[in-house]
Scaffold this motif. Structure first.
Motif, short mmCIF file in Angstrom:
data_model
loop_
_atom_site.label_atom_id
_atom_site.label_comp_id
_atom_site.label_asym_id
_atom_site.label_seq_id
_atom_site.Cartn_x
_atom_site.Cartn_y
_atom_site.Cartn_z
N UNK A 368 -0.96 14.54 -11.15
CA UNK A 368 -0.26 13.11 -11.58
C UNK A 368 -1.82 11.99 -11.12
N UNK A 369 -2.20 11.31 -12.00
CA UNK A 369 -3.55 10.44 -12.03
C UNK A 369 -3.13 9.11 -11.73
N UNK A 370 -2.39 8.29 -12.53
CA UNK A 370 -2.44 6.80 -12.75
C UNK A 370 -0.98 6.32 -13.08
N UNK A 371 -0.52 5.27 -12.39
CA UNK A 371 0.62 4.59 -12.97
C UNK A 371 0.28 3.55 -14.01
N UNK A 372 0.53 3.60 -15.31
CA UNK A 372 0.24 2.70 -16.27
C UNK A 372 1.17 1.53 -16.66
N UNK A 373 2.44 2.02 -16.00
CA UNK A 373 3.24 1.01 -16.15
C UNK A 373 4.64 1.45 -15.34
N UNK A 374 5.22 0.33 -14.86
CA UNK A 374 6.37 0.49 -13.74
C UNK A 374 7.51 -0.65 -14.17
N UNK A 375 8.76 -0.01 -14.24
CA UNK A 375 9.69 -0.92 -14.46
C UNK A 375 10.97 -0.73 -13.59
N UNK A 376 11.56 -1.81 -13.05
CA UNK A 376 12.60 -1.48 -12.07
C UNK A 376 13.20 -2.78 -11.79
N UNK A 377 14.46 -2.86 -11.55
CA UNK A 377 15.01 -4.16 -10.92
C UNK A 377 15.43 -5.38 -12.30
N UNK A 378 15.09 -4.72 -13.52
CA UNK A 378 15.23 -5.72 -14.71
C UNK A 378 13.93 -6.44 -15.01
N UNK A 379 12.69 -5.78 -14.59
CA UNK A 379 11.72 -6.47 -14.66
C UNK A 379 10.44 -5.32 -14.46
N UNK A 380 9.15 -5.80 -14.88
CA UNK A 380 8.09 -5.06 -14.54
C UNK A 380 7.54 -5.02 -13.13
N UNK A 381 7.34 -3.94 -12.51
CA UNK A 381 6.64 -4.12 -11.24
C UNK A 381 5.25 -4.34 -11.25
N UNK A 382 4.77 -5.24 -11.23
CA UNK A 382 3.33 -5.76 -11.67
C UNK A 382 2.36 -5.24 -10.59
N UNK A 383 2.72 -5.09 -9.40
CA UNK A 383 1.90 -4.70 -8.19
C UNK A 383 1.62 -3.25 -8.50
N UNK A 384 2.56 -2.24 -9.24
CA UNK A 384 2.42 -0.85 -9.30
C UNK A 384 1.36 -0.68 -10.29
N UNK A 385 0.98 -1.40 -11.24
CA UNK A 385 0.37 -1.04 -12.44
C UNK A 385 -1.05 -0.65 -12.24
N UNK A 386 -1.65 0.34 -12.84
CA UNK A 386 -2.89 0.84 -12.66
C UNK A 386 -3.41 1.20 -11.28
N UNK A 387 -2.20 1.76 -10.52
CA UNK A 387 -2.52 2.29 -9.10
C UNK A 387 -2.97 3.90 -9.29
N UNK A 388 -4.02 4.21 -8.90
CA UNK A 388 -4.04 5.57 -8.73
C UNK A 388 -3.10 6.38 -7.91
N UNK A 389 -2.68 7.67 -8.02
CA UNK A 389 -1.71 8.26 -7.13
C UNK A 389 -2.48 9.23 -6.22
N UNK A 390 -2.07 9.04 -4.94
CA UNK A 390 -2.64 9.61 -3.83
C UNK A 390 -1.14 10.37 -3.13
#
Length: 390
Positions: A368-390
């Motif tokens: 698992x490498x990168x979060x390119x999109x995240x969606x929850x609670x009816x909206x995009x979770x902007x703070x999670x976009x393009x985070x590398x996974x550790x």
């Protein structure tokens, strides 16, 4: 005049330019082939379907999984409909692949080996399931009400090839050659406490002065509510990260916070005559390594049975108190592959190696490498976009 888009064949006759339809068709075919090669050998998109990795990964996090990190697998079943996994779109059971051609396991060279603490995507190793993991907790409920064997019987539909089984995602907590144990929910590898992922969750018993915790404050901290979390006046059970625990200890109404141990389910290797292990107290257990040899007898055969028979394709029999592998008497076994121990970061809500054992190397899809999109609670979770996974 000889224009650039005209050519002459061997007979000297002019060849007309391809029609627009033909050009679009050629472009589409090229795009499908290129995308299929990228998906097979470089990276693939994956969506988190369950909360078993929270809070490291959230439901509806969209990931890129690197296949070149560990080396891409050559497909076992190369004849398949492009951009599908095992089932045709809009159908329940129609296969999207053919087993007319079946290639043995082979992996291209990668940049690194699987290491402890890597977040890994792999094909589900025990049997085959109709659905994805769904809610891990729903599996627990079924086990409690029906029994484990009944659940597996209900889930098993057909034996799919390894590369067409459901994809799971967990953290590798022990690699081939390690010895793993779990004591009161804490993982130890080779006698040392394993790192605790900072966003991992486990259940804690929270004791207050009698007052309930402020739900708005809990929401700010991202604390996961558990149904019927109140055990009695002033006693609550919450899923907490290490950061949550530190924050709650500063609340004036908090008297004590300690890990919460509920009644455990049966765990691997399901041999209660020799192993009295639970999900919170487990092992020590050796993680098989390619080329390593272990003694086998009635006391440990439950641990290695599936490896010998299923993953490495031998015939294992027991006759008159002795074991026979491929018709030959055997009191030891040498492993042909490396194996790994995978666990979810949401330890009390994860169907992982504690319940189905080892993950063979030929089941590993990628890192698992990168979060390119995240969606929850009816909206995009902007703070999670393009985070590398550790």
């Amino acid at each position: 005049m000889n224009l650039a888009f005209w050519k002459r064949n061997k007979e000297g006759q002019s060849r007309k330019k391809k029609s627009a339809v033909r050009e679009w068709l050629d472009a589409a075919i090229f795009a499908v082939i290129a995308a299929t090669l990228i998906r097979t050998f470089i990276f693939e998109a994956y969506t988190i379907p369950t909360p078993s990795m929270e809070k490291t990964l959230l439901v509806n996090d969209f990931l890129f999984v690197s296949k070149i990190s560990y080396g891409a697998r050559i497909p076992n079943t190369p004849l398949a409909v492009p951009f599908t996994h095992h089932t045709l779109p809009f159908t329940k059971y129609s296969k999207a692949y053919s087993e007319a051609v079946h290639w043995p396991y082979k992996r291209l060279p990668g940049f690194t080996d699987i290491k402890r603490n890597d977040v890994v995507v792999f094909n589900f190793p025990e049997g085959d399931t109709v659905a994805l993991e769904q809610q891990d907790q729903s599996y627990y409920g079924l086990v409690r009400s029906l029994g484990r064997d009944a659940v597996w019987e209900a889930y098993h539909v057909t034996s799919r090839p390894v590369d067409k089984r459901e994809n799971y995602i967990k953290r590798c907590v022990a690699e081939a050659g390690d010895t793993l144990s779990i004591k009161d929910g804490i993982v130890f590898v080779n006698g040392r406490q394993a790192p605790i992922p900072p966003e991992s969750e486990r259940r804690y018993l929270v004791e207050t002065t009698g007052d309930q915790l402020n739900p708005e404050r809990l929401e700010e901290l991202g604390v996961t509510a558990i149904p019927d979390a109140a055990l009695s006046t002033g006693l609550f059970v919450y899923n907490l990260t290490p950061g949550n625990v530190a924050a709650l200890k500063n609340f004036s109404v908090i008297k004590n916070i300690r890990p919460y141990f509920s009644t455990g389910l049966p765990v691997f290797p399901y041999d209660t005559a020799h192993y009295h292990w639970t999900e919170e107290n487990f092992g020590p257990l050796y993680i098989p390594k390619k080329g390593a040899t272990v003694k086998i007898d009635s006391s440990n055969i439950a641990i290695y049975d599936r490896i010998i028979r299923v993953y490495e394709g031998n015939k294992l029999e027991s006759k008159n108190g002795r074991f026979y592998i491929n018709g030959q008497p055997a009191d030891s076994y040498t492993f042909k592959m490396n194996y790994y121990w995978m666990m979810g970061d949401n330890r009390n809500n994860s169907l992982d190696s504690r319940y189905w054992g080892f993950v063979p190397e030929d089941h590993v899809v990628g890192k698992a490498w990168l979060i390119w999109m995240s969606y929850g609670g009816g909206s995009i979770r902007w703070s999670r976009l393009f985070q590398t996974i550790k």
